[in-house]
Design a protein around this motif. Structure first.
Motif, PDB file in Angstrom:
ATOM      1  N   THR A 189      38.474  29.838  36.424  1.00 30.28           N
ATOM      2  CA  THR A 189      38.902  31.047  35.714  1.00 30.28           C
ATOM      3  C   THR A 189      40.021  31.737  36.489  1.00 30.28           C
ATOM      4  OG1 THR A 189      37.315  32.457  36.862  1.00 30.28           O
ATOM      5  CG2 THR A 189      36.571  31.381  34.846  1.00 30.28           C
ATOM      6  N   TYR A 190      40.675  32.692  35.848  1.00 35.28           N
ATOM      7  CA  TYR A 190      41.745  33.406  36.521  1.00 35.28           C
ATOM      8  C   TYR A 190      41.182  34.380  37.550  1.00 35.28           C
ATOM      9  CZ  TYR A 190      45.418  31.595  33.589  1.00 35.28           C
ATOM     10  OH  TYR A 190      46.302  30.759  32.988  1.00 35.28           O
ATOM     11  N   SER A 191      41.921  34.542  38.611  1.00 31.30           N
ATOM     12  CA  SER A 191      41.470  35.447  39.651  1.00 31.30           C
ATOM     13  C   SER A 191      42.520  36.523  39.862  1.00 31.30           C
ATOM     14  CB  SER A 191      41.249  34.692  40.951  1.00 31.30           C
ATOM     15  OG  SER A 191      42.481  34.405  41.561  1.00 31.30           O
ATOM     16  N   THR A 192      42.101  37.772  39.801  1.00 35.97           N
ATOM     17  CA  THR A 192      43.046  38.864  40.007  1.00 35.97           C
ATOM     18  C   THR A 192      42.517  39.835  41.048  1.00 35.97           C
ATOM     19  OG1 THR A 192      41.987  39.961  38.155  1.00 35.97           O
ATOM     20  CG2 THR A 192      44.045  38.820  37.700  1.00 35.97           C
ATOM     21  N   ASN A 193      41.311  39.572  41.491  1.00 35.38           N
ATOM     22  CA  ASN A 193      40.708  40.521  42.418  1.00 35.38           C
ATOM     23  C   ASN A 193      40.210  39.861  43.692  1.00 35.38           C
ATOM     24  OD1 ASN A 193      40.426  43.258  40.965  1.00 35.38           O
ATOM     25  ND2 ASN A 193      39.779  41.774  39.428  1.00 35.38           N
ATOM     26  N   VAL A 194      40.367  40.602  44.753  1.00 30.00           N
ATOM     27  CA  VAL A 194      39.654  40.262  45.967  1.00 30.00           C
ATOM     28  C   VAL A 194      38.296  40.926  45.849  1.00 30.00           C
ATOM     29  CG1 VAL A 194      39.564  40.612  48.452  1.00 30.00           C
ATOM     30  CG2 VAL A 194      41.743  40.137  47.330  1.00 30.00           C
ATOM     31  N   ILE A 195      37.279  40.257  46.351  1.00 32.71           N
ATOM     32  CA  ILE A 195      35.945  40.813  46.189  1.00 32.71           C
ATOM     33  C   ILE A 195      35.324  41.065  47.551  1.00 32.71           C
ATOM     34  CG2 ILE A 195      33.619  40.308  45.383  1.00 32.71           C
ATOM     35  CD1 ILE A 195      35.121  38.754  43.083  1.00 32.71           C
ATOM     36  N   PHE A 196      34.759  42.225  47.680  1.00 29.37           N
ATOM     37  CA  PHE A 196      34.093  42.588  48.914  1.00 29.37           C
ATOM     38  C   PHE A 196      32.588  42.547  48.674  1.00 29.37           C
ATOM     39  CE2 PHE A 196      32.307  46.016  51.637  1.00 29.37           C
ATOM     40  CZ  PHE A 196      32.484  45.360  52.844  1.00 29.37           C
ATOM     41  N   LEU A 197      31.923  41.692  49.424  1.00 30.22           N
ATOM     42  CA  LEU A 197      30.468  41.604  49.331  1.00 30.22           C
ATOM     43  C   LEU A 197      29.890  42.667  50.254  1.00 30.22           C
ATOM     44  CD1 LEU A 197      28.037  39.937  48.198  1.00 30.22           C
ATOM     45  CD2 LEU A 197      28.157  38.590  50.292  1.00 30.22           C
ATOM     46  N   ARG A 198      29.380  43.729  49.640  1.00 35.11           N
ATOM     47  CA  ARG A 198      28.902  44.874  50.404  1.00 35.11           C
ATOM     48  C   ARG A 198      27.511  44.608  50.963  1.00 35.11           C
ATOM     49  NH1 ARG A 198      28.714  50.846  50.089  1.00 35.11           N
ATOM     50  NH2 ARG A 198      26.769  50.810  48.924  1.00 35.11           N
ATOM     51  N   THR A 199      26.635  44.138  50.104  1.00 32.85           N
ATOM     52  CA  THR A 199      25.295  43.761  50.539  1.00 32.85           C
ATOM     53  C   THR A 199      24.874  42.488  49.820  1.00 32.85           C
ATOM     54  OG1 THR A 199      24.176  44.981  48.791  1.00 32.85           O
ATOM     55  CG2 THR A 199      24.647  46.196  50.806  1.00 32.85           C
ATOM     56  N   GLY A 200      23.987  41.745  50.434  1.00 32.51           N
ATOM     57  CA  GLY A 200      23.451  40.563  49.782  1.00 32.51           C
ATOM     58  C   GLY A 200      23.955  39.266  50.383  1.00 32.51           C
ATOM     59  N   HIS A 211      38.987  50.527  43.435  1.00 38.82           N
ATOM     60  CA  HIS A 211      37.991  49.469  43.442  1.00 38.82           C
ATOM     61  C   HIS A 211      36.868  49.798  42.465  1.00 38.82           C
ATOM     62  CE1 HIS A 211      34.890  50.969  46.642  1.00 38.82           C
ATOM     63  NE2 HIS A 211      34.844  51.643  45.541  1.00 38.82           N
ATOM     64  N   LEU A 212      36.159  48.745  42.131  1.00 37.18           N
ATOM     65  CA  LEU A 212      35.091  48.870  41.162  1.00 37.18           C
ATOM     66  C   LEU A 212      33.827  48.329  41.798  1.00 37.18           C
ATOM     67  CD1 LEU A 212      34.247  49.356  38.167  1.00 37.18           C
ATOM     68  CD2 LEU A 212      34.782  46.947  37.786  1.00 37.18           C
ATOM     69  N   GLU A 213      32.808  49.179  41.854  1.00 38.74           N
ATOM     70  CA  GLU A 213      31.568  48.757  42.484  1.00 38.74           C
ATOM     71  C   GLU A 213      30.629  48.170  41.437  1.00 38.74           C
ATOM     72  OE1 GLU A 213      30.844  52.015  45.260  1.00 38.74           O
ATOM     73  OE2 GLU A 213      28.857  51.130  45.505  1.00 38.74           O
ATOM     74  N   ALA A 251      22.701  41.704  45.057  1.00 35.22           N
ATOM     75  CA  ALA A 251      23.879  41.996  45.877  1.00 35.22           C
ATOM     76  C   ALA A 251      24.692  43.128  45.277  1.00 35.22           C
ATOM     77  CB  ALA A 251      24.747  40.752  46.006  1.00 35.22           C
ATOM     78  N   GLU A 252      25.510  43.737  46.129  1.00 30.95           N
ATOM     79  CA  GLU A 252      26.483  44.723  45.652  1.00 30.95           C
ATOM     80  C   GLU A 252      27.870  44.245  46.026  1.00 30.95           C
ATOM     81  OE1 GLU A 252      24.906  49.054  46.384  1.00 30.95           O
ATOM     82  OE2 GLU A 252      24.281  47.746  48.015  1.00 30.95           O
ATOM     83  N   VAL A 253      28.786  44.316  45.104  1.00 31.68           N
ATOM     84  CA  VAL A 253      30.148  43.880  45.390  1.00 31.68           C
ATOM     85  C   VAL A 253      31.154  44.931  44.926  1.00 31.68           C
ATOM     86  CG1 VAL A 253      29.630  41.424  45.182  1.00 31.68           C
ATOM     87  CG2 VAL A 253      30.327  42.695  43.168  1.00 31.68           C
ATOM     88  N   CYS A 254      32.312  44.924  45.563  1.00 26.47           N
ATOM     89  CA  CYS A 254      33.411  45.775  45.133  1.00 26.47           C
ATOM     90  C   CYS A 254      34.585  44.902  44.739  1.00 26.47           C
ATOM     91  CB  CYS A 254      33.850  46.709  46.256  1.00 26.47           C
ATOM     92  SG  CYS A 254      32.523  47.720  46.924  1.00 26.47           S
ATOM     93  N   PHE A 255      35.134  45.142  43.576  1.00 23.97           N
ATOM     94  CA  PHE A 255      36.327  44.430  43.143  1.00 23.97           C
ATOM     95  C   PHE A 255      37.549  45.226  43.574  1.00 23.97           C
ATOM     96  CE2 PHE A 255      34.790  41.054  40.355  1.00 23.97           C
ATOM     97  CZ  PHE A 255      33.457  41.395  40.274  1.00 23.97           C
ATOM     98  N   ILE A 256      38.427  44.579  44.320  1.00 25.78           N
ATOM     99  CA  ILE A 256      39.621  45.249  44.814  1.00 25.78           C
ATOM    100  C   ILE A 256      40.834  44.580  44.201  1.00 25.78           C
ATOM    101  CG2 ILE A 256      40.973  45.813  46.859  1.00 25.78           C
ATOM    102  CD1 ILE A 256      38.223  45.331  48.382  1.00 25.78           C
ATOM    103  N   ASP A 257      41.699  45.384  43.656  1.00 26.98           N
ATOM    104  CA  ASP A 257      42.900  44.839  43.044  1.00 26.98           C
ATOM    105  C   ASP A 257      43.751  44.116  44.079  1.00 26.98           C
ATOM    106  OD1 ASP A 257      44.579  45.042  40.420  1.00 26.98           O
ATOM    107  OD2 ASP A 257      45.979  45.346  42.084  1.00 26.98           O
ATOM    108  N   LEU A 258      44.262  42.948  43.707  1.00 26.14           N
ATOM    109  CA  LEU A 258      45.005  42.120  44.653  1.00 26.14           C
ATOM    110  C   LEU A 258      46.224  42.851  45.202  1.00 26.14           C
ATOM    111  CD1 LEU A 258      45.457  39.473  46.105  1.00 26.14           C
ATOM    112  CD2 LEU A 258      46.570  38.581  44.066  1.00 26.14           C
ATOM    113  N   GLU A 259      46.921  43.581  44.325  1.00 29.82           N
ATOM    114  CA  GLU A 259      48.126  44.300  44.765  1.00 29.82           C
ATOM    115  C   GLU A 259      47.794  45.333  45.842  1.00 29.82           C
ATOM    116  OE1 GLU A 259      51.127  43.452  43.934  1.00 29.82           O
ATOM    117  OE2 GLU A 259      50.226  41.844  42.720  1.00 29.82           O
TER     118      GLU A 259
END
Lengths: 225, 225
Positions: free
Chosen positions: A46-57, A30-32, A102-110
């Motif tokens: 746009t294309y979507s390849t990631n699930v996103i986790f909203l950590r804060t905000g 994941h990418l913070e 806010a802080e988010v984490c990008f998580i690869d869909l796979e």
DNA sequence: TATGCAATGTGATGCATATCACAAAATAAT
DNA sequence: ATTATTTTGTGATATGCATCACATTGCATA
């Protein structure tokens, strides 16, 4: 390790079901990112390849309607964002924008899919989440279309107070134009109704800060328009 | 064996992912029922313990709004019904009613959950389904609230033609009062607009049968009101 | 075939709210 | 500090549509 999901303090109910190995998988994939108010998180079209986790905000989910942008719902952390738009189709069907820092984490869909396959409890929680959301969106839509604007505005204020900020005093995270998109009305009507509420002693406004003085009235307005 | 799910001709995409053992589990744990037009399948406010599979027929999902009943969507077979309302909470959050004669299978929730746990592909399809539905309901809501009634009525007719009956000629399965709930308007407006469309040569009505004469006009009305 | 109830057609009226057109105020940018 | 730009306040006007009030038709049940 900064990215260690094991020790992340901001877990959804579903995420807390995960075992250590799954959490480590997440950590490694994941990418913070730190975001500022107004930053786009997901952009419709746009294309979507990631699930996103909203950590804060706090974020708004919004969709382009036939004439106006419509804010579908407000989401505060911790929460996954964009599951529907990421699973359902390759291109994003709606937008998500931060309305606070806010802080988010990008998580690869796979990776996310793998975690679903390996964790029944996680999947159950997720499905439960989907189900609640769907029912909620039905109800929200029925309210929106049937209530008068005063009622919807009262609902919006109550939602901010009860679900988002959990306080009778809070700073509106949206402009009046955005509130109009949330309540399905015009910017002008928001202005008028907010002043009306203040004149009736239901709320007190100081800049963008709102203090609810009479919650009972708000509930009545919510029910009866 | 009459109830054999293996040989059931009406499978959803998800169900077709199931192996024989899961199908046999379904066979042994479901109750088949024939319904008549107007029969209630799920009733808002009652307890829900079953997932329901709509084998044949057409149903409406409807929810009690603050003032009127609102038809959230039309569902035709084959499809699962009531997943959101069954998973998300013990009591049904919306109603489902047959609008044509129909056949349904009642599946025990526990069995359904077991099948989810044991079949990744099934679960993926299901989640995909949830996601599409959620996005769809966002879009539907944006249209409903923003479009004029003529536009929404055009959409409803197009939906019947394109998605439900897959024909330019079909018999309306709803009364005008129900159409009003579907389009979020009054019964009277439905009557007026239907006559208007006929007067403009866009549709031809014979009793409850509608024939679309000018689909392009309908699409234009859908877009521009 | 008669009788009743549900579903439809249609005009008149009223109202909520969008829209337009500005003024004023607050924020951001230079 | 001074513009520039975005946000907000407020009146006047127009309109889409709900609502009410019946007339009419269709359909079901006795």
């Amino acid at each position: 390790m900064l990215n260690d999901c094991r020790n992340c303090l901001f877990k959804t109910k579903a995420t807390s079901m995960l075992g250590e190995s799954s959490l480590d998988q997440l950590s490694l994939n994941h990418l913070e990112l730190k975001l500022k108010k107004g930053d786009s998180i997901i952009k419709q079209g746009t294309y979507s390849t990631n699930v996103i986790f909203l950590r804060t905000g706090l974020a708004k989910i919004h969709i382009a309607g036939p004439y106006n942008e419509q804010i579908v719902k407000m989401v505060n952390a911790p929460s996954y964002l964009g599951l529907p738009t990421t699973f359902g189709s390759k291109i994003n069907q709606y937008s998500v924008t931060a309305v606070s820092d806010a802080e988010v984490c990008f998580i690869d869909l796979e990776v996310f899919l793998k975690i679903i396959d390996e964790n029944k409890e996680f999947t159950h929680e997720l499905i439960q989440e989907f189900c609640k959301n769907e029912v909620e969106s039905f109800r929200r839509c029925a309210n929106r279309t049937q209530k008068l604007i005063r009622g919807n505005m009262a609902d919006a204020i109550l939602e901010f107070s009860d679900n988002i900020f959990k306080s009778d005093t809070f700073v509106l995270p949206l402009s009046q134009a955005e509130l109009a998109n949330l309540v399905d009305t015009s910017r002008e009507s928001i202005s008028r109704i907010l002043n009306e509420f203040e004149g009736d002693g239901i709320i007190k406004m100081t800049g963008k800060q709102i203090e609810i003085l009479n919650k009972k009235s708000l509930l009545l307005i919510s029910q009866n328009g």
